[in-house]
Design an enzyme around this catalytic site. Sequence first.
Site, mmCIF file in Angstrom:
data_model
loop_
_atom_site.group_PDB
_atom_site.id
_atom_site.type_symbol
_atom_site.label_atom_id
_atom_site.label_comp_id
_atom_site.label_asym_id
_atom_site.label_seq_id
_atom_site.Cartn_x
_atom_site.Cartn_y
_atom_site.Cartn_z
ATOM 1 C CG ASP A 8 -1.634 1.260 1.474
ATOM 2 O OD1 ASP A 8 -2.329 1.710 0.550
ATOM 3 O OD2 ASP A 8 -1.483 1.837 2.573
ATOM 4 C CG ASP A 10 -1.731 7.627 0.377
ATOM 5 O OD1 ASP A 10 -1.198 8.737 0.435
ATOM 6 O OD2 ASP A 10 -2.160 7.127 -0.686
ATOM 7 C CG ASP A 213 -2.546 2.573 6.251
ATOM 8 O OD1 ASP A 213 -2.588 2.309 5.034
ATOM 9 O OD2 ASP A 213 -2.960 3.648 6.727
#
EC number: 3.6.1.-
Length: 273
Positions: A8, A10, A213
């Site tokens: 991922d 961000d 996240d």
Amino acid sequence: MARLAAFDMDGTLLMPNHLLGEETVRTLNRLRDERQMTLAFATGRHVLEMRHVLNKLSLEAFLITGNGTRIHSTEGELLHRQDLAAEAAETVIHGQWETQASLHVFNDTGWLTEYAVGEMLNAHVYSGFSPKIVDVKRIPSDEVTKTCFCGPHDDLLRLKVQLEEALGDRAFLCFSAVDCLEVLPVGCNKGSALKVLSQHLGLTMKDCMAFGDAMNDREMLSSVGHGLIMGNAMAQLKADLPHLPVIGHCQKQAVSHYLTHWLDTPNLTYSPE
């Protein structure tokens, strides 16, 4: 041993200032050069933006963009696409929603909105990617890849209930951040896209490691052989996947820290500190 690593962007690879740290870039190159690992960036960001990022990094990587709506090869070839159903897009774009959140529409031409995005552009400082200001109600509903709403989390939670009632099983809803609610095609997520990519490469999901996240990483992290959750991850993600290890914070380039341990001292117990 893992053969494909999916990241991922961000809150995972990117630091809170939305930049890639030098240690992270060096470690990604080590994965490729020393272990011949195949790299994939799995993100909600647009492919046009991610191509710019790859060019700046001089990295070869597969791209899973738009939260799984598109997969591109290292040469830029489109391997897979999935768009929001036209009737679902019509409902979202033309619906009357009780919310203060801003609506953003994505298709192959880019990011489309009628709002002045202001501080939202800070998230795109690395690439300079920006939206086209348009009347979203004039966008053809059969040319929509995904949509998202941006605003305060409590407002988005209430909006999610409205959207679920209006859309039923015609779309998949998830939070890509606490302030961003995505409306995606049915069955479309980073996990399903990574499965398509792994099959294309002659691999299984057990051959993959992944880092994330947010709730849009849930399916990916839960389906790979080695899923890792960021220390700064959404509380709901940690609660939903309590069996997965939690590493450090993106501020400290925790992905690089973890992978350096994995490359150099795999015989020792890993600690985020």
